[in-house]
Design a protein around this motif. Structure first.
Motif, PDB file in Angstrom:
ATOM      1  N   UNK A 112     -18.101 -30.410  18.386  1.00  0.00           N
ATOM      2  CA  UNK A 112     -18.550 -29.296  17.187  1.00  0.00           C
ATOM      3  C   UNK A 112     -19.767 -29.078  18.036  1.00  0.00           C
ATOM      4  N   UNK A 113     -20.546 -27.264  17.741  1.00  0.00           N
ATOM      5  CA  UNK A 113     -21.135 -26.847  18.628  1.00  0.00           C
ATOM      6  C   UNK A 113     -21.199 -25.722  17.813  1.00  0.00           C
ATOM      7  N   UNK A 114     -22.617 -25.424  17.383  1.00  0.00           N
ATOM      8  CA  UNK A 114     -22.927 -23.753  16.679  1.00  0.00           C
ATOM      9  C   UNK A 114     -22.483 -23.006  17.651  1.00  0.00           C
ATOM     10  N   UNK A 115     -23.740 -23.371  19.490  1.00  0.00           N
ATOM     11  CA  UNK A 115     -24.314 -22.633  20.544  1.00  0.00           C
ATOM     12  C   UNK A 115     -22.482 -22.642  21.134  1.00  0.00           C
ATOM     13  N   UNK A 116     -22.889 -22.115  22.647  1.00  0.00           N
ATOM     14  CA  UNK A 116     -22.378 -21.897  23.937  1.00  0.00           C
ATOM     15  C   UNK A 116     -22.625 -23.540  24.188  1.00  0.00           C
ATOM     16  N   UNK A 117     -22.104 -23.803  25.483  1.00  0.00           N
ATOM     17  CA  UNK A 117     -22.070 -25.145  26.118  1.00  0.00           C
ATOM     18  C   UNK A 117     -23.504 -25.035  26.782  1.00  0.00           C
ATOM     19  N   UNK A 118     -23.791 -25.491  27.161  1.00  0.00           N
ATOM     20  CA  UNK A 118     -25.120 -26.142  27.255  1.00  0.00           C
ATOM     21  C   UNK A 118     -25.357 -25.324  29.268  1.00  0.00           C
ATOM     22  N   UNK A 119     -24.271 -25.528  29.933  1.00  0.00           N
ATOM     23  CA  UNK A 119     -24.134 -24.634  30.893  1.00  0.00           C
ATOM     24  C   UNK A 119     -23.996 -23.429  31.285  1.00  0.00           C
ATOM     25  N   UNK A 120     -23.538 -22.618  30.466  1.00  0.00           N
ATOM     26  CA  UNK A 120     -23.498 -21.106  30.652  1.00  0.00           C
ATOM     27  C   UNK A 120     -24.438 -20.820  28.725  1.00  0.00           C
ATOM     28  N   UNK A 121     -25.062 -21.581  28.032  1.00  0.00           N
ATOM     29  CA  UNK A 121     -25.667 -20.982  27.271  1.00  0.00           C
ATOM     30  C   UNK A 121     -26.924 -20.145  27.749  1.00  0.00           C
ATOM     31  N   UNK A 122     -27.657 -20.012  28.544  1.00  0.00           N
ATOM     32  CA  UNK A 122     -28.399 -18.891  29.132  1.00  0.00           C
ATOM     33  C   UNK A 122     -28.044 -17.731  29.655  1.00  0.00           C
ATOM     34  N   UNK A 123     -26.738 -17.730  29.736  1.00  0.00           N
ATOM     35  CA  UNK A 123     -26.253 -16.925  30.121  1.00  0.00           C
ATOM     36  C   UNK A 123     -25.324 -16.086  29.451  1.00  0.00           C
ATOM     37  N   UNK A 124     -25.586 -16.342  28.069  1.00  0.00           N
ATOM     38  CA  UNK A 124     -25.123 -15.767  27.292  1.00  0.00           C
ATOM     39  C   UNK A 124     -24.726 -14.044  27.082  1.00  0.00           C
ATOM     40  N   UNK A 125     -24.907 -12.971  27.430  1.00  0.00           N
ATOM     41  CA  UNK A 125     -24.809 -12.132  27.650  1.00  0.00           C
ATOM     42  C   UNK A 125     -23.804 -11.584  28.967  1.00  0.00           C
ATOM     43  N   UNK A 126     -24.122 -12.811  29.838  1.00  0.00           N
ATOM     44  CA  UNK A 126     -22.895 -12.410  30.625  1.00  0.00           C
ATOM     45  C   UNK A 126     -21.487 -12.735  30.628  1.00  0.00           C
ATOM     46  N   UNK A 127     -21.562 -14.000  29.556  1.00  0.00           N
ATOM     47  CA  UNK A 127     -20.823 -14.407  28.845  1.00  0.00           C
ATOM     48  C   UNK A 127     -19.162 -13.334  28.454  1.00  0.00           C
ATOM     49  N   UNK A 128     -17.950 -13.823  28.664  1.00  0.00           N
ATOM     50  CA  UNK A 128     -16.664 -13.107  27.922  1.00  0.00           C
ATOM     51  C   UNK A 128     -15.619 -13.916  28.239  1.00  0.00           C
ATOM     52  N   UNK A 129     -14.830 -14.050  26.708  1.00  0.00           N
ATOM     53  CA  UNK A 129     -14.392 -15.088  26.064  1.00  0.00           C
ATOM     54  C   UNK A 129     -12.383 -14.559  26.315  1.00  0.00           C
ATOM     55  N   UNK A 130     -11.851 -15.558  26.213  1.00  0.00           N
ATOM     56  CA  UNK A 130     -10.176 -15.333  26.195  1.00  0.00           C
ATOM     57  C   UNK A 130      -9.546 -16.385  25.179  1.00  0.00           C
ATOM     58  N   UNK A 131      -8.576 -15.603  24.830  1.00  0.00           N
ATOM     59  CA  UNK A 131      -7.798 -16.358  23.895  1.00  0.00           C
ATOM     60  C   UNK A 131      -6.287 -15.793  23.957  1.00  0.00           C
ATOM     61  N   UNK A 132      -5.291 -15.942  23.601  1.00  0.00           N
ATOM     62  CA  UNK A 132      -4.300 -16.542  23.410  1.00  0.00           C
ATOM     63  C   UNK A 132      -3.626 -16.749  22.445  1.00  0.00           C
ATOM     64  N   UNK A 133      -2.391 -16.925  22.029  1.00  0.00           N
ATOM     65  CA  UNK A 133      -1.619 -17.604  20.759  1.00  0.00           C
ATOM     66  C   UNK A 133      -1.472 -18.528  21.684  1.00  0.00           C
ATOM     67  N   UNK A 134      -1.149 -19.363  19.924  1.00  0.00           N
ATOM     68  CA  UNK A 134      -1.060 -20.623  20.039  1.00  0.00           C
ATOM     69  C   UNK A 134       0.546 -21.555  20.764  1.00  0.00           C
ATOM     70  N   UNK A 135       1.633 -20.926  20.138  1.00  0.00           N
ATOM     71  CA  UNK A 135       2.512 -20.672  20.801  1.00  0.00           C
ATOM     72  C   UNK A 135       2.952 -20.252  22.551  1.00  0.00           C
ATOM     73  N   UNK A 136       1.973 -18.827  22.953  1.00  0.00           N
ATOM     74  CA  UNK A 136       1.736 -18.486  24.555  1.00  0.00           C
ATOM     75  C   UNK A 136       1.123 -19.706  24.876  1.00  0.00           C
ATOM     76  N   UNK A 137       0.174 -20.500  24.586  1.00  0.00           N
ATOM     77  CA  UNK A 137      -0.193 -21.446  25.096  1.00  0.00           C
ATOM     78  C   UNK A 137       0.080 -22.777  25.346  1.00  0.00           C
ATOM     79  N   UNK A 138       1.223 -23.132  24.000  1.00  0.00           N
ATOM     80  CA  UNK A 138       1.744 -24.680  24.765  1.00  0.00           C
ATOM     81  C   UNK A 138       2.854 -24.437  25.332  1.00  0.00           C
ATOM     82  N   UNK A 139       3.324 -23.793  24.922  1.00  0.00           N
ATOM     83  CA  UNK A 139       4.371 -23.641  26.628  1.00  0.00           C
ATOM     84  C   UNK A 139       3.836 -23.448  27.755  1.00  0.00           C
TER      85      UNK A 139
END
Length: 280
Positions: A195-222
């Motif tokens: 658990x963490x509140x902030x971004x992982x240390x490797x990318x934390x100081x570059x937060x303004x250039x971060x972009x996240x991706x998600x998907x559906x649990x079923x699709x990811x499982x497949x």
């Protein structure tokens, strides 16, 4: 036609589709597939025919087209050939011919007051060497920084894509690099990052250039089952947990994100460019 329950049943027809080019065939494929995507009720047997730059080469292609026509596949042919003799040979085939350049080139010639070059493969030549080598450098950067392998020169990254494993980070990274010459790194969110509140240390100081991706649990499982079947990593419960944690992380840190489950790499890349206001 209706099913027993009174619902209409749409028959899925089958047609042959040919992408014929005097160069690599990439342009014919891209434009042709964009048009064919508007007809989801038809299944297309697709054939790409690159480097058809002589009348004899066109005749050989026409033989294949004629064979499919005889089999009842009613071929549709998308062409980007510029040689008149090649085009004439293709036009004699028993198919619907879609010339992806013809009318447009004529219109553009009139608008520009000059004739188009007859040299083949213009679109895929080296062109601007600076842009070409920038794209190659971007691809090298993407490979070095795939899956958080390196923290070297992260400060010059245009984008850092973060997401759980198998959400589509790498294909999107490579597309942005090769197509636009952007320096893109990606970082996999794993159990160690929570658990963490902030971004992982490797990318934390570059937060303004971060972009996240998600998907559906079923699709990811497949997708994960194809790689590691019957493992905790691929289980629906684990996928649900990882996606929920990732989305919470994005929201807490105001990282923009998108759902990749129904989007192509091209669509995802366009959204990233628009959201981060990047101008390649």
């Amino acid at each position: 036609m209706e099913t027993g329950g009174g619902q209409p049943l749409i028959e899925r027809r089958v047609r042959a589709a040919y992408f014929v080019s005097d160069s690599t065939g990439i342009t014919a494929e891209t434009l042709g597939n964009a048009l064919l995507a508007n007809f989801p009720g038809i299944a297309f047997l697709k054939h790409t025919m690159p480097f058809v730059d002589t009348p004899q080469g066109a005749v050989n292609v026409v033989r294949n087209i004629a064979r499919d026509a005889s089999a009842g596949l009613a071929p549709v042919v998308f062409t980007t050939t510029k040689d008149a003799a090649v085009s004439a040979a293709l036009a004699a085939s028993p198919a619907t011919i879609i010339d992806l350049l013809g009318g447009h080139l004529t219109d553009l010639e009139a608008a520009l007051g000059t004739t188009a070059s007859e040299q083949l493969g213009q679109f895929h030549q080296l062109g601007d060497p600076g842009q070409y080598f920038a794209r190659m450098r971007a691809v090298e950067y993407a490979i070095e920084h795939d899956d958080g392998q390196s923290d070297r020169a992260l400060d010059i990254a245009d984008v850092i894509i973060i997401a759980p494993s198998r959400c589509g980070k790498t294909p999107t990274t490579m597309y942005l690099a090769l197509q636009y010459g952007l320096l893109v790194a990606n970082y996999p969110l794993t159990d160690e990052d929570f658990p963490t509140d902030g971004l992982p240390p490797l990318v934390r100081k570059h937060q303004s250039r971060c972009f996240g991706i998600t998907t559906t649990a079923l699709r990811l499982s497949q997708v994960r089952h194809e790689r590691r079947p019957d493992t905790r990593y691929a289980s629906l419960a684990q996928c649900t947990l990882e996606l929920r944690r990732a989305e919470d992380l994005y929201r807490r840190n105001r990282v923009p994100f998108l759902n990749s489950s129904t989007k192509s790499v091209e669509e995802m890349s366009a959204l990233i460019l628009q959201t981060l206001r990047l101008r390649p």
